[in-house]
Design a protein around this motif. Structure first.
Motif, PDB file in Angstrom:
ATOM      1  N   ASN A 140       3.274  -2.171  -5.173  1.00 47.43           N
ATOM      2  CA  ASN A 140       3.299  -1.297  -6.355  1.00 47.43           C
ATOM      3  C   ASN A 140       1.938  -0.683  -6.672  1.00 47.43           C
ATOM      4  O   ASN A 140       1.737  -0.138  -7.763  1.00 47.43           O
ATOM      5  CB  ASN A 140       3.847  -2.055  -7.563  1.00 47.43           C
ATOM      6  N   LYS A 141       1.004  -0.787  -5.717  1.00 47.86           N
ATOM      7  CA  LYS A 141      -0.315  -0.139  -5.798  1.00 47.86           C
ATOM      8  C   LYS A 141      -1.252  -0.772  -6.825  1.00 47.86           C
ATOM      9  O   LYS A 141      -2.285  -0.196  -7.149  1.00 47.86           O
ATOM     10  CB  LYS A 141      -0.175   1.359  -6.092  1.00 47.86           C
ATOM     11  N   SER A 142      -0.922  -1.958  -7.342  1.00 48.16           N
ATOM     12  CA  SER A 142      -1.877  -2.638  -8.220  1.00 48.16           C
ATOM     13  C   SER A 142      -3.096  -3.089  -7.423  1.00 48.16           C
ATOM     14  O   SER A 142      -4.218  -3.089  -7.924  1.00 48.16           O
ATOM     15  CB  SER A 142      -1.215  -3.847  -8.894  1.00 48.16           C
ATOM     16  N   PHE A 143      -2.861  -3.541  -6.192  1.00 49.18           N
ATOM     17  CA  PHE A 143      -3.943  -3.869  -5.274  1.00 49.18           C
ATOM     18  C   PHE A 143      -3.764  -3.050  -4.004  1.00 49.18           C
ATOM     19  O   PHE A 143      -2.652  -2.654  -3.651  1.00 49.18           O
ATOM     20  CB  PHE A 143      -3.970  -5.360  -4.945  1.00 49.18           C
ATOM     21  N   ALA A 144      -4.866  -2.834  -3.318  1.00 43.77           N
ATOM     22  CA  ALA A 144      -4.827  -2.055  -2.080  1.00 43.77           C
ATOM     23  C   ALA A 144      -4.757  -2.945  -0.847  1.00 43.77           C
ATOM     24  O   ALA A 144      -4.175  -2.563   0.168  1.00 43.77           O
ATOM     25  CB  ALA A 144      -6.043  -1.148  -1.972  1.00 43.77           C
ATOM     26  N   ALA A 145      -5.344  -4.138  -0.909  1.00 40.80           N
ATOM     27  CA  ALA A 145      -5.386  -5.010   0.264  1.00 40.80           C
ATOM     28  C   ALA A 145      -5.773  -6.413  -0.147  1.00 40.80           C
ATOM     29  O   ALA A 145      -6.378  -6.627  -1.199  1.00 40.80           O
ATOM     30  CB  ALA A 145      -6.372  -4.476   1.299  1.00 40.80           C
ATOM     31  N   ALA A 146      -5.408  -7.380   0.695  1.00 39.74           N
ATOM     32  CA  ALA A 146      -5.818  -8.776   0.529  1.00 39.74           C
ATOM     33  C   ALA A 146      -5.991  -9.366   1.922  1.00 39.74           C
ATOM     34  O   ALA A 146      -5.079  -9.269   2.749  1.00 39.74           O
ATOM     35  CB  ALA A 146      -4.779  -9.561  -0.271  1.00 39.74           C
ATOM     36  N   PHE A 147      -7.151  -9.965   2.179  1.00 37.74           N
ATOM     37  CA  PHE A 147      -7.414 -10.453   3.526  1.00 37.74           C
ATOM     38  C   PHE A 147      -8.535 -11.485   3.506  1.00 37.74           C
ATOM     39  O   PHE A 147      -9.430 -11.420   2.653  1.00 37.74           O
ATOM     40  CB  PHE A 147      -7.813  -9.293   4.448  1.00 37.74           C
ATOM     41  N   PRO A 148      -8.519 -12.449   4.446  1.00 36.75           N
ATOM     42  CA  PRO A 148      -9.672 -13.346   4.601  1.00 36.75           C
ATOM     43  C   PRO A 148     -10.855 -12.555   5.151  1.00 36.75           C
ATOM     44  O   PRO A 148     -10.673 -11.579   5.879  1.00 36.75           O
ATOM     45  CB  PRO A 148      -9.184 -14.388   5.612  1.00 36.75           C
ATOM     46  N   LEU A 149     -12.031 -12.999   4.839  1.00 39.37           N
ATOM     47  CA  LEU A 149     -13.235 -12.290   5.277  1.00 39.37           C
ATOM     48  C   LEU A 149     -13.611 -12.734   6.687  1.00 39.37           C
ATOM     49  O   LEU A 149     -13.590 -13.919   7.013  1.00 39.37           O
ATOM     50  CB  LEU A 149     -14.393 -12.583   4.316  1.00 39.37           C
ATOM     51  N   GLU A 168     -24.416   5.373   1.418  1.00 38.38           N
ATOM     52  CA  GLU A 168     -25.715   6.050   1.472  1.00 38.38           C
ATOM     53  C   GLU A 168     -25.935   6.921   0.246  1.00 38.38           C
ATOM     54  O   GLU A 168     -27.044   6.995  -0.294  1.00 38.38           O
ATOM     55  CB  GLU A 168     -25.788   6.890   2.743  1.00 38.38           C
ATOM     56  N   ASP A 169     -24.855   7.559  -0.222  1.00 36.98           N
ATOM     57  CA  ASP A 169     -24.978   8.410  -1.414  1.00 36.98           C
ATOM     58  C   ASP A 169     -25.303   7.589  -2.653  1.00 36.98           C
ATOM     59  O   ASP A 169     -26.072   8.009  -3.521  1.00 36.98           O
ATOM     60  CB  ASP A 169     -23.682   9.199  -1.638  1.00 36.98           C
ATOM     61  N   SER A 170     -24.701   6.392  -2.740  1.00 33.56           N
ATOM     62  CA  SER A 170     -24.902   5.562  -3.931  1.00 33.56           C
ATOM     63  C   SER A 170     -26.110   4.640  -3.794  1.00 33.56           C
ATOM     64  O   SER A 170     -26.524   4.008  -4.764  1.00 33.56           O
ATOM     65  CB  SER A 170     -23.647   4.722  -4.200  1.00 33.56           C
ATOM     66  N   GLY A 171     -26.641   4.516  -2.568  1.00 32.68           N
ATOM     67  CA  GLY A 171     -27.797   3.648  -2.354  1.00 32.68           C
ATOM     68  C   GLY A 171     -27.435   2.186  -2.198  1.00 32.68           C
ATOM     69  O   GLY A 171     -28.329   1.336  -2.165  1.00 32.68           O
ATOM     70  N   ASP A 172     -26.148   1.850  -2.102  1.00 31.29           N
ATOM     71  CA  ASP A 172     -25.727   0.457  -1.942  1.00 31.29           C
ATOM     72  C   ASP A 172     -25.735   0.067  -0.462  1.00 31.29           C
ATOM     73  O   ASP A 172     -25.873   0.899   0.428  1.00 31.29           O
ATOM     74  CB  ASP A 172     -24.318   0.257  -2.516  1.00 31.29           C
ATOM     75  N   THR A 173     -25.551  -1.232  -0.219  1.00 33.04           N
ATOM     76  CA  THR A 173     -25.445  -1.723   1.155  1.00 33.04           C
ATOM     77  C   THR A 173     -23.984  -1.699   1.596  1.00 33.04           C
ATOM     78  O   THR A 173     -23.057  -1.732   0.779  1.00 33.04           O
ATOM     79  CB  THR A 173     -25.973  -3.162   1.248  1.00 33.04           C
ATOM     80  N   TYR A 174     -23.798  -1.645   2.894  1.00 32.41           N
ATOM     81  CA  TYR A 174     -22.446  -1.629   3.474  1.00 32.41           C
ATOM     82  C   TYR A 174     -22.084  -3.072   3.813  1.00 32.41           C
ATOM     83  O   TYR A 174     -22.340  -3.569   4.901  1.00 32.41           O
ATOM     84  CB  TYR A 174     -22.434  -0.743   4.705  1.00 32.41           C
ATOM     85  N   ASP A 175     -21.480  -3.767   2.853  1.00 29.99           N
ATOM     86  CA  ASP A 175     -21.264  -5.210   2.961  1.00 29.99           C
ATOM     87  C   ASP A 175     -20.094  -5.538   3.882  1.00 29.99           C
ATOM     88  O   ASP A 175     -19.274  -4.689   4.234  1.00 29.99           O
ATOM     89  CB  ASP A 175     -21.023  -5.798   1.573  1.00 29.99           C
ATOM     90  N   GLN A 176     -20.025  -6.844   4.220  1.00 28.38           N
ATOM     91  CA  GLN A 176     -18.999  -7.305   5.150  1.00 28.38           C
ATOM     92  C   GLN A 176     -17.590  -7.031   4.631  1.00 28.38           C
ATOM     93  O   GLN A 176     -16.704  -6.623   5.383  1.00 28.38           O
ATOM     94  CB  GLN A 176     -19.162  -8.809   5.412  1.00 28.38           C
ATOM     95  N   TRP A 177     -17.357  -7.254   3.340  1.00 29.92           N
ATOM     96  CA  TRP A 177     -16.007  -7.020   2.812  1.00 29.92           C
ATOM     97  C   TRP A 177     -15.625  -5.537   2.865  1.00 29.92           C
ATOM     98  O   TRP A 177     -14.459  -5.205   3.009  1.00 29.92           O
ATOM     99  CB  TRP A 177     -15.875  -7.577   1.404  1.00 29.92           C
ATOM    100  N   GLU A 178     -16.605  -4.659   2.756  1.00 26.83           N
ATOM    101  CA  GLU A 178     -16.325  -3.231   2.870  1.00 26.83           C
ATOM    102  C   GLU A 178     -16.049  -2.849   4.319  1.00 26.83           C
ATOM    103  O   GLU A 178     -15.166  -2.026   4.597  1.00 26.83           O
ATOM    104  CB  GLU A 178     -17.493  -2.431   2.310  1.00 26.83           C
ATOM    105  N   ARG A 179     -16.785  -3.443   5.240  1.00 29.60           N
ATOM    106  CA  ARG A 179     -16.509  -3.198   6.659  1.00 29.60           C
ATOM    107  C   ARG A 179     -15.111  -3.688   7.025  1.00 29.60           C
ATOM    108  O   ARG A 179     -14.371  -3.006   7.735  1.00 29.60           O
ATOM    109  CB  ARG A 179     -17.559  -3.898   7.530  1.00 29.60           C
ATOM    110  N   ASP A 180     -14.747  -4.871   6.539  1.00 24.75           N
ATOM    111  CA  ASP A 180     -13.419  -5.406   6.833  1.00 24.75           C
ATOM    112  C   ASP A 180     -12.318  -4.564   6.192  1.00 24.75           C
ATOM    113  O   ASP A 180     -11.250  -4.360   6.776  1.00 24.75           O
ATOM    114  CB  ASP A 180     -13.308  -6.859   6.349  1.00 24.75           C
TER     115      ASP A 180
END
Length: 890
Positions: A226-235, A624-636
């Motif tokens: 129902n689009k409340s969450f987009a994904a759920a996964f182990p890291l 890069e635009d926001s200046g944040d790091t590309y963390d493991q959870w974002e890569r996954d």
């Protein structure tokens, strides 16, 4: 053996035993990390405190939501997250009220938000007991290397000790807090595997509700739908590429990549224990099964290749193909037109290529190969049964389905609360829906399946009509190079068209089967998956094999004679080449089987990789635009997902392949070789996909490969009958052997197998007055527009395939036809009786359980009894005597 290859370094048993003297719950070794320290892994593997390891990620995106929907989804998310905390999980960020969630979403500006989950030690202990995790209690002192594992050692290279190292083996028992002193803890970080931690989180996520007013609203899957969450996964445990220059310890993901998933590791055996610990038992079992299947393919692949090379080398000695290729006699036989109306006469010598191709696959050795493959199917099933029992013991899977598996929450919610029963195993009261109430649902699903199978058959009929129409069109082309290859062109194009239709119908039916299985309301995940598997395989069986069955058992079987051709839906039935139909069956199987495998490998690797690269570039650009790091959870998060059906497509692909190499073994001896080559790549393709291209799936548990084993056994039994009928009725083996027995050679066999026909007696077509009418569509006299370009005189007699009287009517079957039919039936009976007798003998002789596994189970039972007895004696020594004298009877 599964237990001799692993991703955990060897640990000294003495060190392990020392640490078991203190209770599990009082064990202290710093802060609970649930894994290793930050020095060993990247910092984005932990929560903000740098100590608690991230075990699971749930993500959602607030973009593209209207105001009303945003409020509803936010409340559902907040209640869901509160329920997760109430069940013992630790989340980051910690949310005390829904307003905090609203503030975070507003600050995120529509970007993806990640909730990081950690399972604390106490929660793991509780669920370890609830889910009956089996933990080590004593070092295993029985050598348990099987004959299968010794063969693997001979044929493959050992694992690289830099990556996958051996581990000590233990006797195990279900974890219990009451028996905490009996377990070997070792180290708190390694006591629970990553797979066990992800399974605990998934169990909680699937049972947590998000609407206190409606108990049917629960589970992370519903919230993703129902689009409340987009994904759920182990890291994942960090990057899969190892930094050799950095010199840091390797994480479990990079260990698997370097010695298993890397394409260059195809010659190494699989680290099944490491796969199990990282991905769970269900995925581990799949790779164990695929490895066993691939190893077993080696023998038939070599035999099939030798048969192919032998047939190729024997072509020049084959009298049948020599006669057909002889341009003088009988190669200059004038053959009857291949279609009604527009096709010319043709010379038998134009079938020279088909005759040589047929001989390669249709010879005496083919019969032996069909026999070998029928027995091989049984041997594979028996070997896997033994292998699976060994793995079940090593991985503590015995009795999982009967004793451990919980009811599906969907079943508990939708089943009537008034219908309950006492579980025969646990003796606890549980929700239960009787079969009588589920029967209408099952019947409705069965009718839908029947309709879909009829739809497949309709597509097969359409392809048959296409074959007839296109062959007529091509055969009537004036260019000799095209018309003479009408059968080859028709077979190739029809097979390609069939492959396209197969793929499209498979996608459609997948969605329908999922809905039907949900509707049937199955009690456990195993029952659900078995029901889904049976539905999908029934459809796939008809979908993939129907065209091959048509060529093998329908095409050219009742062609009639030129005075009265056999018809299918009003169209003249296709005829086989004078050399037989086997080459067309071979072409169809080769295109469908190999084309399907190539397409699946392309879809499994290149499509996900391209999508992952695209998503990763977008994610990196945003960071890069926001200046944040590309963390493991974002890569996954930017990786692909395994999907709701998990390994189903992988098993289906291999099972369909198994059917091609066994059911049609007599037509395509090279099939096992192509399957072996494909599977060697398939193991590494799947490994590469799981390790690098997919999010880490939750660690599902399974006791076996489910309904697939029963399907494999059934296919093996069907293969006996199909191979017997293919050899008897599709190939020319029986007629050739009967002729050889009478004449001591095959010289003159072609003349013997062809009938003669007077061209004045062609059947009337298109409503013409009669066969002698001047407007008859068949070429009768010189000057006809359909007159064959090869002849300078009127054709009065032509030849055609079959055993009919002629050249003048009546065109009845000759006595030879009935003699050959009797011999064909005798061959079928002898073949299937001999093969089934040997199969049943093999099934009886080969024990299901390896002897060393039986001994290990007995040893474990003995040690359990001994431990109880020692505990009793220890208690007697420490407690004062409380014995009393027995009262004298009155």
């Amino acid at each position: 053996m599964a237990g001799h290859s692993d991703a955990v370094p060897f640990v000294d048993l003495e060190d392990l035993r020392i640490q078991t003297r203190s209770p599990v719950h009082s064990y202290t070794n710093g802060t609970d990390t649930g894994g290793s320290t930050t020095e060993s892994h990247e910092k984005d593997q932990f929560l903000s405190d740098g100590q608690r390891r991230i075990n699971y990620i749930i993500a959602y995106n607030t973009a593209k939501e209207d105001e009303e929907d945003t409020i509803v989804r936010r409340k559902e998310r907040w209640e869901f997250l509160e329920n997760l905390k109430g069940k013992g999980l630790e989340l980051e960020p910690e949310l005390q009220q829904v307003e905090e969630l609203e503030e975070i979403e507003n600050e995120a500006g529509g970007k993806t938000i990640f909730i990081k989950i950690h399972v604390p030690w106490d929660t793991m202990l509780h669920f370890a007991e609830v889910l009956k995790f089996k933990k080590p209690v004593d070092p295993k002192d029985i050598e348990d290397e099987s004959a299968y594992e010794r063969v693997v050692k001979m044929l493959t290279r050992n694992l690289d000790p830099r990556f996958i190292k051996p581990e000590p083996m233990f006797f195990r028992a279900p974890f219990s807090m009451e028996r905490q002193y009996d377990f070997i803890v070792g180290s708190k970080e390694k006591f629970f595997t990553p797979a066990e931690r992800s399974r605990v989180v998934h169990e909680i996520l699937e049972r947590a509700g998000y609407d206190s007013q409606d108990k049917t609203k629960f589970g992370i899957d519903h919230m993703i739908a129902n689009k409340s969450f987009a994904a759920a996964f182990p890291l994942h445990d960090g990057p899969y590429h190892y930094d050799w220059e950095g010199g840091k310890p390797m994480n479990d993901r990079s260990l698997l990549y370097e010695d298993w998933a890397k394409p260059g590791s195809f010659y190494r055996k699989q680290p099944l224990n490491a796969i199990r610990r990282y991905f769970g038992e269900k995925i581990g079992l799949y790779f164990a099964w695929l490895g066993s299947y691939t190893l077993m393919l080696l023998f038939p692949a070599v035999i099939g290749l030798l048969i192919f090379l032998g047939g190729w080398g024997h072509i020049r000695f084959d009298a049948v193909s020599a006669d057909i290729c002889n341009a003088n006699n009988p190669g200059n036989f004038t053959m009857c037109p291949q279609c009604s109306g527009r096709c010319p006469y043709w010379l038998l010598s134009s079938s020279c290529v088909y005759a040589k191709l047929t001989h390669i696959f249709d010879n005496r050795a083919t019969v032996a190969f069909a026999l070998i493959m029928s027995l091989w199917a049984t041997m594979f099933c028996e070997v896997w049964k033994r292998r699976q029992n060994q793995i079940d013991y090593d991985w503590d899977l015995f009795g999982f389905e009967e004793q451990e598996e919980n009811c599906r929450h969907q079943y508990e919610v939708k089943a009537s609360e008034n219908d309950k029963r006492t579980n025969p195993v646990t003796k606890e009261l549980e929700v239960y829906m009787a079969l009588t109430k589920r029967f209408p649902r099952i019947m409705a699903a069965g009718m839908a399946i029947l309709f879909m199978i009829c739809l497949v058959l309709a597509s097969v009929i359409a392809i048959i009509i296409y074959r007839i129409a296109i062959k007529v069109t091509i055969a009537a082309v004036s260019e000799n190079i095209i018309s003479s290859n009408a059968s080859l062109i028709t077979s190739c194009t029809a097979s390609l068209l069939s492959l396209v239709v197969i793929m499209l119908l498979q996608i459609l039916y997948d969605k329908i089967a999922t809905g039907l299985t949900d509707f049937e309301l199955h009690r456990t995940d195993t029952e659900y998956e078995d029901a889904y598997t049976v539905k999908m395989y029934l459809f796939a069986f008809v979908n993939y094999y129907s065209a091959s069955f048509y060529i093998a058992f329908v095409k050219g079987k009742l062609p009639g004679n030129p005075s009265d051709y056999g018809k299918i839906f009003g169209y003249r039935q296709e005829e086989c080449d004078p050399a037989g139909c086997l080459q067309e069956l071979f072409i169809n199987i080769a295109i469908v089987m190999c084309g399907k495998q190539f397409f699946n490998n392309f879809m499994e690797i290149f499509v996900p990789k391209a999508l992952n690269i695209w998503r990763s570039r977008i994610g990196r650009a945003e960071e890069e635009d926001s200046g944040d790091t590309y963390d493991q959870w974002e890569r996954d998060y930017n990786l692909g997902s395994l999907g709701p059906q998990g390994l189903f497509k992988e098993y289906l692909e291999m099972t369909i392949q198994f059917g091609f190499i066994t059911i049609f073994a007599a037509a395509f001896p090279l099939a096992p070789l192509f399957a072996l080559i494909n599977n060697i790549m398939e193991i590494r393709v799947d490994a590469y996909k799981f390790v690098t291209q997919l999010r880490r799936p939750y660690a599902a548990k399974a006791q076996d490969i489910g309904a697939w084993y029963g399907i494999l056994v059934t296919v093996g039994n069907i293969a006996v009958l199909t191979n017997a009928f293919i050899i008897a009725f599709t190939s020319e083996f029986v007629p050739r052997e009967v002729y050889r027995a009478r004449h001591d050679s095959l010289s003159g066999y072609i003349d013997y197998s062809l009938s003669s026909f007077n061209t004045l007696n062609f059947e009337t077509i298109r409503g013409e007055k009669g066969p002698n009418d001047a407007n008859d569509d068949y070429p009768v006299e010189k000057g006809s527009p359909y007159y064959a370009q090869y002849f300078n005189q009127t054709v009065t007699v032509c030849r055609y395939r079959g055993f009919y009287k002629g050249p003048n009517p009546p065109y009845d079957y000759t006595p030879e036809y009935w003699t050959l039919l009797a011999w064909k039936l005798v061959f079928v009976l002898l073949f299937e009786h001999i093969v089934f007798a040997i199969k049943f003998a093999l099934d009886y002789v080969i024990p299901d359980m390896p002897e060393h596994v039986k001994n290990t189970i007995k040893r474990e039972s003995y040690l359990a009894q001994k431990a109880l007895h020692d505990k009793y004696l220890q208690k007697r020594e420490t407690e004062p005597s409380t014995s009393t004298e027995m009262a004298n009877p009155v």
